[in-house]
Design an enzyme around this catalytic site. Sequence first.
Site, PDB file in Angstrom:
ATOM      1  N   GLY A  66       6.138  -0.772  -0.327  1.00 50.99           N
ATOM      2  CA  GLY A  66       7.170   0.511   0.318  1.00 50.99           C
ATOM      3  C   GLY A  66       7.443   0.317   1.689  1.00 50.99           C
TER       4      GLY A  66
ATOM      5  N   THR B 126       0.931  -1.072   0.062  1.00 53.92           N
ATOM      6  CA  THR B 126      -0.059   0.004  -0.047  1.00 53.92           C
ATOM      7  C   THR B 126       0.996   1.375  -0.011  1.00 53.92           C
ATOM      8  OG1 THR B 126      -1.725  -1.157   1.137  1.00 53.92           O
ATOM      9  CG2 THR B 126      -1.795   1.174   1.441  1.00 53.92           C
TER      10      THR B 126
ATOM     11  N   ASP C 254       8.311   3.394   5.220  1.00 51.65           N
ATOM     12  CA  ASP C 254       8.736   4.751   5.651  1.00 51.65           C
ATOM     13  C   ASP C 254      10.007   4.975   5.918  1.00 51.65           C
ATOM     14  OD1 ASP C 254       5.873   5.661   5.588  1.00 51.65           O
ATOM     15  OD2 ASP C 254       5.552   4.057   7.099  1.00 51.65           O
TER      16      ASP C 254
ATOM     17  N   GLU D 178      -0.446  -5.269   5.938  1.00 55.34           N
ATOM     18  CA  GLU D 178       0.911  -5.589   5.208  1.00 55.34           C
ATOM     19  C   GLU D 178       1.833  -6.631   5.615  1.00 55.34           C
ATOM     20  OE1 GLU D 178       1.241  -0.965   3.675  1.00 55.34           O
ATOM     21  OE2 GLU D 178       2.166  -1.373   5.496  1.00 55.34           O
TER      22      GLU D 178
END
Length: 224
Positions: free
Chosen positions: A83, A29, A85, A104
């Site tokens: 992805g 996401t 952070d 996730e």
Amino acid sequence: MLTQDELKTQVGQAALKYVVAGEIVGVGTGSTVNKFIDALAALRHQIKGAVSSSLASTERLQALGIKVFDANEVGELAVYIDGADEIDGSGCMIKGGGAALTREKIVAAQSRMFVCIADESKRVQTLGKFPLPVEVIPMATGRLIRQFTELGGVAKLRMKGELPWVTDNGQHILDVTGLQISEPLKFESMVSQWPGVVTVGVFAHQRAQVCLLGTAQGVITLNF
Ligand code: 5RP
């Protein structure tokens, strides 16, 4: 000089080489994953479909004609692409900026390989600069805020306007600043055991095996 958006596009496209023909791919996401999903549309006839980690990714996949399977309908996945952070030198990550951390982690756990796609701003020495997302059961929020204070952090309830943010699972998110997570495996195990924590956004047990990092010099492949 490439923009951050262009770097995301590059890594999204580079991730296509990890997609296995004839299989179901795990899809994360976020804005970087959105670039991957857009690129994946070109391969939609070569894959069976996807398992998605959020309602937002599901909508995007389906809009592009990619079939989305429920995680319980399928067995182990060859690869999960998502992805982050932050990502450290061992492939451990902070995730959950988009509030999708629980699903996730579930899809990552169901996959043999985690390929992280990120622009170079996400690469760190030690996890903790990005506020750590933690999905929590609402009635535990007050006590969990105090537990993070005891660790030296500052936990704040994520809001959407005047109301708490509600995840795809109907729960809330705490964002915790002020932590230096130098032992991600230990930290993840500890916080995961606190009553009321649904998912902590440290991905150490489900860390990445590969990171495709978008840099000014092109896409760099990091193997962990
Ligand atoms: C969503 C996530 C994302 O992977 C993370 O927030 C990175 O997002 P972006 O690609 O938009 O920077 O964990 O829950």
